[in-house]
Write a protein that holds these residues in place. Structure first.
Motif, PDB file in Angstrom:
ATOM      1  N   VAL A   1       0.838  -1.208   0.000  1.00  0.00           N
ATOM      2  CA  VAL A   1       0.000   0.000   0.000  1.00  0.00           C
ATOM      3  C   VAL A   1       0.876   1.262   0.000  1.00  0.00           C
ATOM      4  O   VAL A   1       0.603   2.223  -0.722  1.00  0.00           O
ATOM      5  CB  VAL A   1      -0.982   0.012   1.201  1.00  0.00           C
ATOM      6  N   ASP A  27      -7.816   2.533   2.738  1.00  0.00           N
ATOM      7  CA  ASP A  27      -7.786   1.753   3.983  1.00  0.00           C
ATOM      8  C   ASP A  27      -9.080   0.965   4.178  1.00  0.00           C
ATOM      9  O   ASP A  27      -9.063  -0.119   4.768  1.00  0.00           O
ATOM     10  CB  ASP A  27      -7.538   2.675   5.189  1.00  0.00           C
ATOM     11  N   THR A  28     -10.182   1.504   3.705  1.00  0.00           N
ATOM     12  CA  THR A  28     -11.457   0.789   3.818  1.00  0.00           C
ATOM     13  C   THR A  28     -11.462  -0.443   2.907  1.00  0.00           C
ATOM     14  O   THR A  28     -11.862  -1.536   3.337  1.00  0.00           O
ATOM     15  CB  THR A  28     -12.629   1.737   3.477  1.00  0.00           C
ATOM     16  N   ASP A  80      -9.225  -2.894   4.605  1.00  0.00           N
ATOM     17  CA  ASP A  80      -9.885  -3.561   5.740  1.00  0.00           C
ATOM     18  C   ASP A  80     -10.699  -4.743   5.233  1.00  0.00           C
ATOM     19  O   ASP A  80     -10.690  -5.825   5.839  1.00  0.00           O
ATOM     20  CB  ASP A  80     -10.839  -2.591   6.456  1.00  0.00           C
ATOM     21  N   GLN A 129      -8.424  -7.521   4.389  1.00  0.00           N
ATOM     22  CA  GLN A 129      -7.907  -8.218   5.564  1.00  0.00           C
ATOM     23  C   GLN A 129      -8.963  -9.116   6.191  1.00  0.00           C
ATOM     24  O   GLN A 129      -8.656 -10.219   6.639  1.00  0.00           O
ATOM     25  CB  GLN A 129      -7.357  -7.213   6.578  1.00  0.00           C
ATOM     26  N   LYS A 130     -10.205  -8.676   6.176  1.00  0.00           N
ATOM     27  CA  LYS A 130     -11.266  -9.505   6.747  1.00  0.00           C
ATOM     28  C   LYS A 130     -11.452 -10.781   5.915  1.00  0.00           C
ATOM     29  O   LYS A 130     -11.666 -11.856   6.468  1.00  0.00           O
ATOM     30  CB  LYS A 130     -12.564  -8.699   6.866  1.00  0.00           C
ATOM     31  N   ILE A 154      -8.295 -13.069   6.611  1.00  0.00           N
ATOM     32  CA  ILE A 154      -8.299 -13.758   7.905  1.00  0.00           C
ATOM     33  C   ILE A 154      -9.054 -15.085   7.779  1.00  0.00           C
ATOM     34  O   ILE A 154      -8.644 -16.107   8.327  1.00  0.00           O
ATOM     35  CB  ILE A 154      -8.916 -12.874   9.014  1.00  0.00           C
ATOM     36  N   GLU A 212      -6.943 -18.979   7.348  1.00  0.00           N
ATOM     37  CA  GLU A 212      -7.119 -19.716   8.602  1.00  0.00           C
ATOM     38  C   GLU A 212      -6.686 -21.176   8.377  1.00  0.00           C
ATOM     39  O   GLU A 212      -7.214 -21.847   7.492  1.00  0.00           O
ATOM     40  CB  GLU A 212      -8.594 -19.656   9.023  1.00  0.00           C
ATOM     41  N   PRO A 213      -5.723 -21.663   9.162  1.00  0.00           N
ATOM     42  CA  PRO A 213      -5.211 -23.018   8.905  1.00  0.00           C
ATOM     43  C   PRO A 213      -6.182 -24.139   9.304  1.00  0.00           C
ATOM     44  O   PRO A 213      -6.181 -25.204   8.679  1.00  0.00           O
ATOM     45  CB  PRO A 213      -3.916 -23.087   9.736  1.00  0.00           C
ATOM     46  N   ASP A 214      -6.981 -23.922  10.326  1.00  0.00           N
ATOM     47  CA  ASP A 214      -7.901 -24.968  10.791  1.00  0.00           C
ATOM     48  C   ASP A 214      -9.164 -24.965   9.915  1.00  0.00           C
ATOM     49  O   ASP A 214      -9.890 -23.963   9.856  1.00  0.00           O
ATOM     50  CB  ASP A 214      -8.239 -24.688  12.261  1.00  0.00           C
ATOM     51  N   VAL A 219     -12.576 -24.081  11.609  1.00  0.00           N
ATOM     52  CA  VAL A 219     -12.607 -22.656  11.973  1.00  0.00           C
ATOM     53  C   VAL A 219     -12.755 -21.806  10.717  1.00  0.00           C
ATOM     54  O   VAL A 219     -13.504 -20.819  10.694  1.00  0.00           O
ATOM     55  CB  VAL A 219     -11.317 -22.273  12.744  1.00  0.00           C
ATOM     56  N   LYS A 271     -15.567 -19.047   9.794  1.00  0.00           N
ATOM     57  CA  LYS A 271     -15.195 -17.661   9.479  1.00  0.00           C
ATOM     58  C   LYS A 271     -15.799 -17.224   8.146  1.00  0.00           C
ATOM     59  O   LYS A 271     -16.233 -16.085   7.995  1.00  0.00           O
ATOM     60  CB  LYS A 271     -13.673 -17.498   9.463  1.00  0.00           C
ATOM     61  N   PHE A 296     -22.276  -6.020   4.725  1.00  0.00           N
ATOM     62  CA  PHE A 296     -22.068  -4.710   5.341  1.00  0.00           C
ATOM     63  C   PHE A 296     -21.096  -3.866   4.517  1.00  0.00           C
ATOM     64  O   PHE A 296     -21.393  -2.723   4.150  1.00  0.00           O
ATOM     65  CB  PHE A 296     -21.546  -4.891   6.777  1.00  0.00           C
ATOM     66  N   TYR A 297     -19.916  -4.427   4.209  1.00  0.00           N
ATOM     67  CA  TYR A 297     -18.900  -3.681   3.459  1.00  0.00           C
ATOM     68  C   TYR A 297     -19.370  -3.319   2.063  1.00  0.00           C
ATOM     69  O   TYR A 297     -19.137  -2.219   1.576  1.00  0.00           O
ATOM     70  CB  TYR A 297     -17.586  -4.477   3.390  1.00  0.00           C
ATOM     71  N   LYS A 310     -21.856  -0.495   2.070  1.00  0.00           N
ATOM     72  CA  LYS A 310     -21.170   0.775   2.339  1.00  0.00           C
ATOM     73  C   LYS A 310     -20.377   1.225   1.112  1.00  0.00           C
ATOM     74  O   LYS A 310     -20.452   2.393   0.708  1.00  0.00           O
ATOM     75  CB  LYS A 310     -20.212   0.625   3.530  1.00  0.00           C
ATOM     76  N   MET A 319     -18.655   3.304   8.539  1.00  0.00           N
ATOM     77  CA  MET A 319     -18.134   1.934   8.597  1.00  0.00           C
ATOM     78  C   MET A 319     -18.260   1.298   9.986  1.00  0.00           C
ATOM     79  O   MET A 319     -17.641   0.279  10.268  1.00  0.00           O
ATOM     80  CB  MET A 319     -16.668   1.845   8.135  1.00  0.00           C
ATOM     81  N   HIS A 333     -13.056   8.690   9.160  1.00  0.00           N
ATOM     82  CA  HIS A 333     -12.630   7.547   9.973  1.00  0.00           C
ATOM     83  C   HIS A 333     -11.276   7.080   9.466  1.00  0.00           C
ATOM     84  O   HIS A 333     -10.648   7.769   8.692  1.00  0.00           O
ATOM     85  CB  HIS A 333     -13.694   6.447   9.934  1.00  0.00           C
ATOM     86  N   GLN A 334     -10.806   5.931   9.908  1.00  0.00           N
ATOM     87  CA  GLN A 334      -9.512   5.312   9.553  1.00  0.00           C
ATOM     88  C   GLN A 334      -8.362   5.983  10.309  1.00  0.00           C
ATOM     89  O   GLN A 334      -7.801   7.004   9.891  1.00  0.00           O
ATOM     90  CB  GLN A 334      -9.252   5.342   8.039  1.00  0.00           C
ATOM     91  N   SER A 394      -4.920   6.769   8.455  1.00  0.00           N
ATOM     92  CA  SER A 394      -5.075   7.892   7.516  1.00  0.00           C
ATOM     93  C   SER A 394      -5.153   9.218   8.256  1.00  0.00           C
ATOM     94  O   SER A 394      -4.549  10.215   7.839  1.00  0.00           O
ATOM     95  CB  SER A 394      -6.347   7.712   6.680  1.00  0.00           C
ATOM     96  N   ASP A 449       3.277   0.997   8.354  1.00  0.00           N
ATOM     97  CA  ASP A 449       2.554  -0.213   7.930  1.00  0.00           C
ATOM     98  C   ASP A 449       3.138  -1.467   8.573  1.00  0.00           C
ATOM     99  O   ASP A 449       2.413  -2.430   8.831  1.00  0.00           O
ATOM    100  CB  ASP A 449       2.573  -0.343   6.400  1.00  0.00           C
ATOM    101  N   LYS A 498      -3.610 -19.539  18.644  1.00  0.00           N
ATOM    102  CA  LYS A 498      -3.095 -18.380  17.907  1.00  0.00           C
ATOM    103  C   LYS A 498      -2.075 -17.600  18.753  1.00  0.00           C
ATOM    104  O   LYS A 498      -1.073 -17.112  18.237  1.00  0.00           O
ATOM    105  CB  LYS A 498      -4.245 -17.458  17.477  1.00  0.00           C
TER     106      LYS A 498
END
Lengths: 209, 209
Positions: A71, A99-100, A103, A106-107, A110, A114-116, A119, A123, A134-135, A138, B54, B68-69, B72, B99, B123
């Motif tokens: 980034v 950044d949004t 995010d 990243q969600k 994750i 996830e290795p398991d 789980v 997720k 939601f994202y 928005k 968000m 937000h963020q 940033s 970062d 974890k």
């Protein structure tokens, strides 16, 4: 503190996929900046990883000075190609959009990494039933307010960042995030209609993600 | 596109903790910038969350325009207080350091906010045996190369970001990350020795993290 020259050489090193490097490649294409697009194979990674700062890729060599963090690199190249803010306030609003998007990435990551397995399945359930709706709602409304862009109502590197990353996000979740999101789709159309980017997409290596 | 005035009012809204807002508060303190430090209680959050862009905090109102963020926002305030780069290359190297600190935060957060207790324990095991030693060794050597700073061999907002976030990181992992890391400790000392920051630390509300 060594600094690159005014007209530096660029070498981008990453896996042979789009993923985290593609926003940078799209920015280079937009600006018509020459760079060496070094792609290694997955089986080479264990040998390469220890040579990378923080053990991560992509990295960019600027006149031979190596930097990591995709980034940060994208923001730097955005300044070179005229897609950063005209002032601090504009830069802030672009950063917020980036950044949004990040995010969201990243969600998804994750869940994806996830290795398991049990789980991971759980997720993905939460991701698909709660986080993504939601994202996407928005982001769709942000794209609508900004007339088919993610910030400032005009083309910025936030749009190239999102579109560059989109194939990877779609690959991880298994469907196209812009489905039934006409304004997000408009962001994609606005970016991919740019001749230099269209040309890059036509010629870039075909990869799974 | 509405823009804030040249001398805007600032209102920062967050939980009554340091965590993600503290780097911004430390930057305001460094620059001697007045702002309203609005802190809500944990039990107020469900009512406040839907009013946040968000659904996240912290947010900053700049002349009443809400953004937000946290990273940033910190970058934006850093420009106002003279702690951003003198040129694009310097800004890149600062962003890379920020970062990297933020990657560490996210790796800790993924463990900390894992809802399943057994998965969380696992974890944390990986975090403490692999991730933290790797990151701390790298950050220690970055701080050493930069003479007690995280980038450019001089004070930048990367240092204030790290020190602002440190209590929260330490709270999550249960020990001080700078233990036996003399150069990282020097980063903390360099930041907390600054009079305006020392004064802020002395007067800020006492909070758990």
């Amino acid at each position: 503190m060594s600094q690159p020259s005014a007209n530096p050489t660029y070498k981008l090193t990453y896996f042979n996929v789009k993923a985290l490097a593609e926003p940078i490649r799209v920015l280079f294409a937009y600006g018509g900046i020459d760079y060496e697009d070094v792609r290694f194979q997955r089986e080479e990674w264990p040998a390469i990883k220890p040579t990378m700062p923080m053990g991560q890729a992509p990295v960019l060599d600027v006149d031979g000075i190596r930097v990591h963090q995709s980034v940060s690199i994208a923001r730097y190249i955005a300044k070179k190609v005229g897609l950063s803010g005209a002032n601090d306030w504009e830069s802030l609003l672009i950063d917020v959009a980036v950044d949004t998007v990040n995010d969201l990435r990243q969600k998804i990551s994750i869940a994806q990494y996830e290795p398991d397995e049990a789980v991971k399945a759980k997720k993905f359930e939460v991701l698909k039933s709660e986080t993504l709706p939601f994202y996407l709602e928005k982001l769709e409304s942000i794209a609508k307010e900004n007339n088919g862009y993610l910030a400032l109502g005009k083309l910025t590197w936030a749009d190239l960042y999102f579109v560059g990353l989109l194939d990877y996000l779609n690959f991880m979740i298994g469907f196209d995030l812009t489905t039934d999101r006409p304004n997000l789709k408009k962001v994609v159309d606005n970016v991919t209609a740019i001749e230099s980017i269209k040309a890059w997409i036509a010629k870039r290596p075909e990869t799974e993600c």
